[in-house]
Design a protein around this motif. Structure first.
Motif, short mmCIF file in Angstrom:
data_model
loop_
_atom_site.label_atom_id
_atom_site.label_comp_id
_atom_site.label_asym_id
_atom_site.label_seq_id
_atom_site.Cartn_x
_atom_site.Cartn_y
_atom_site.Cartn_z
N THR A 1 -49.08 24.00 -61.58
CA THR A 1 -49.96 24.58 -60.88
C THR A 1 -50.66 23.20 -60.05
O THR A 1 -50.62 22.44 -60.48
N PRO A 2 -51.09 23.45 -58.91
CA PRO A 2 -51.63 22.25 -58.09
C PRO A 2 -52.76 21.75 -58.37
O PRO A 2 -53.32 20.72 -58.25
N TRP A 3 -53.22 22.48 -59.44
CA TRP A 3 -54.67 21.68 -60.16
C TRP A 3 -54.40 20.72 -61.01
O TRP A 3 -55.42 19.87 -61.15
N THR A 4 -53.31 20.74 -61.48
CA THR A 4 -52.95 19.55 -62.51
C THR A 4 -51.86 19.01 -62.46
O THR A 4 -51.57 17.74 -63.18
N ARG A 5 -51.06 19.28 -61.65
CA ARG A 5 -49.46 18.73 -61.73
C ARG A 5 -49.76 17.17 -61.10
O ARG A 5 -48.52 16.33 -61.18
N TRP A 6 -50.72 16.80 -60.55
CA TRP A 6 -50.94 15.64 -59.90
C TRP A 6 -51.45 14.60 -61.00
O TRP A 6 -51.64 13.47 -60.81
N ILE A 7 -51.86 15.12 -62.12
CA ILE A 7 -52.16 14.09 -63.37
C ILE A 7 -51.00 13.87 -64.08
O ILE A 7 -50.49 14.86 -64.50
N ASN A 8 -51.12 12.53 -64.71
CA ASN A 8 -49.88 12.19 -65.40
C ASN A 8 -49.72 12.80 -66.57
O ASN A 8 -50.83 13.11 -67.29
N THR A 9 -48.73 12.91 -67.17
CA THR A 9 -48.40 13.53 -68.48
C THR A 9 -47.72 12.66 -69.55
O THR A 9 -47.60 11.32 -68.99
N THR A 10 -47.64 12.68 -70.79
CA THR A 10 -47.38 11.63 -71.73
C THR A 10 -45.82 11.41 -71.21
O THR A 10 -45.20 10.44 -71.17
N THR A 11 -44.99 12.61 -70.97
CA THR A 11 -43.81 12.35 -70.64
C THR A 11 -43.49 11.45 -69.24
O THR A 11 -42.49 10.67 -69.37
N HIS A 12 -44.40 11.43 -68.43
CA HIS A 12 -44.43 10.71 -67.25
C HIS A 12 -44.23 9.12 -67.80
O HIS A 12 -43.13 8.46 -67.19
N HIS A 13 -45.02 8.66 -68.36
CA HIS A 13 -45.16 7.18 -69.04
C HIS A 13 -44.12 6.93 -69.85
O HIS A 13 -43.38 5.93 -69.71
N ASP A 14 -43.62 8.11 -70.52
CA ASP A 14 -42.69 7.79 -71.81
C ASP A 14 -41.30 7.51 -71.19
O ASP A 14 -40.61 6.61 -71.40
N LEU A 15 -41.17 8.17 -69.87
CA LEU A 15 -39.97 7.85 -69.10
C LEU A 15 -39.71 6.50 -68.79
O LEU A 15 -38.59 5.83 -68.70
N HIS A 16 -40.97 5.90 -68.36
CA HIS A 16 -40.87 4.78 -67.87
C HIS A 16 -40.51 3.60 -68.94
O HIS A 16 -39.89 2.59 -68.70
N HIS A 17 -40.98 3.94 -70.12
CA HIS A 17 -40.51 2.87 -71.28
C HIS A 17 -39.09 3.34 -71.89
O HIS A 17 -38.40 2.30 -72.18
N ASN A 18 -38.70 4.47 -71.54
CA ASN A 18 -37.22 5.19 -72.01
C ASN A 18 -36.66 5.75 -71.07
O ASN A 18 -36.63 6.81 -71.24
N GLY A 19 -35.65 5.21 -69.87
CA GLY A 19 -34.89 6.24 -69.18
C GLY A 19 -35.50 6.09 -67.71
O GLY A 19 -34.76 6.51 -66.87
N GLY A 20 -36.41 5.47 -67.49
CA GLY A 20 -36.83 5.19 -66.04
C GLY A 20 -37.67 3.64 -65.77
O GLY A 20 -38.88 3.73 -65.37
N PHE A 21 -36.98 2.69 -66.21
CA PHE A 21 -37.62 1.37 -66.21
C PHE A 21 -38.19 0.92 -64.91
O PHE A 21 -39.29 0.37 -64.94
#
Length: 275
Positions: free
Chosen positions: A205-225
């Motif tokens: 939904t456009p109401w929430t998809r622009w807000i980061n999720t936990t998966t978003h930052h977890d990827l930064h630590h493991n899989g998307g440095f």
């Protein structure tokens, strides 16, 4: 003697209270998110754990110790912020702009902080800066809520620098600043939870998809440095082309209970920083 150098006087007289408050909000936020994750992992939602790997007790001890170190840095800088406010270098504002004005200002500080975080975070990933500033934080390949403030001393100074910069330009009511710093630490702990806390429709939904999720930052630590630098929102990552190309797919896998793809780091940089 202390009166001759007001920041030192502030550190001596007000430092313990500032430290207790800052440590307290970190402790409550991290413990609250950790407790929620602990409880959810004992329900049918346990498959929302993002990585197959488990953080060790040594990981948690390191994250906690580094977070306490960060709180100490914040306390020192706060002594200078208090001096700056008292001296008129930084803005003091005891009143209110009204509910609408105050809430608009709260939204503005959140957006401004997200922009600040994105750019300094991305800068700290530069090879010439990474080891000094940001490597300590990336030792958490499988982060936990206790990693919310797990910074090296130089990074801690960079992170707290947003506050005096903001107060130099914007007179801000005390309750607005308080609301922001409580929101900031809670969102930070959620981002490092290692467990997807957002509903499965979040990116649909456009109401929430622009807000980061936990998966978003977890990827930064493991899989998307070198991806997913944002803190609260995905705006900057999308605009600058730094959002992980499999973010939406990975989120869908996590909320569906398929964590196998996230079992191993997909980006060699994530492994290298732990060495």
């Amino acid at each position: 003697m202390l009166d001759a150098f007001p920041p030192l006087a502030n550190l001596v007289h007000k430092g313990p209270v500032v430290f207790a408050f800052d440590f307290g909000r970190y402790l409550v936020a991290a413990a609250l998110v950790a407790a929620i994750v602990w409880g959810l992992r004992r329900t049918s939602l346990r498959t929302r754990k993002i990585q197959a790997r488990e953080a060790t007790m040594a990981d948690r001890r390191r994250e906690f110790a580094q977070s306490v170190q960060t709180v100490a840095v914040y306390t020192v800088v706060s002594a200078f912020i208090i001096w700056g406010v008292d001296a008129g270098v930084l803005h003091r504002f005891e009143g209110s702009y009204g509910w609408v004005g105050d809430l608009a200002l709260l939204a503005a500080i959140i957006v401004a902080h997200d922009a600040y975080f994105y750019w300094v975070h991305r800068a700290m990933h530069h090879p010439k800066l990474f080891r000094i500033f940001h490597r300590a934080h990336h030792r958490s390949i499988t982060p936990t809520p206790w990693a919310a403030y797990s910074f090296a001393i130089p990074e801690a100074f960079v992170m707290i620098a947003f506050v005096p910069i903001w107060l130099f330009f914007v007179p801000t009511p005390g309750w607005v600043m308080l609301s922001w710093i409580l929101f900031q630490i809670l969102r930070n702990a959620m981002g490092h939870a290692g467990f997807e806390l957002h509903p499965r429709w979040w990116l649909s939904t456009p109401w929430t998809r622009w807000i980061n999720t936990t998966t978003h930052h977890d990827l930064h630590h493991n899989g998307g440095f070198n991806k997913n630098y944002g803190l609260y929102f995905t705006w900057w990552d999308k605009m600058m082309g730094t959002e992980h190309p499999r973010y939406a797919e990975r989120f869908a896998e996590v909320v569906a209970g398929d964590r196998a793809v996230g079992a191993k780091p997909a980006d060699s940089g994530a492994t290298a920083v732990a060495a």
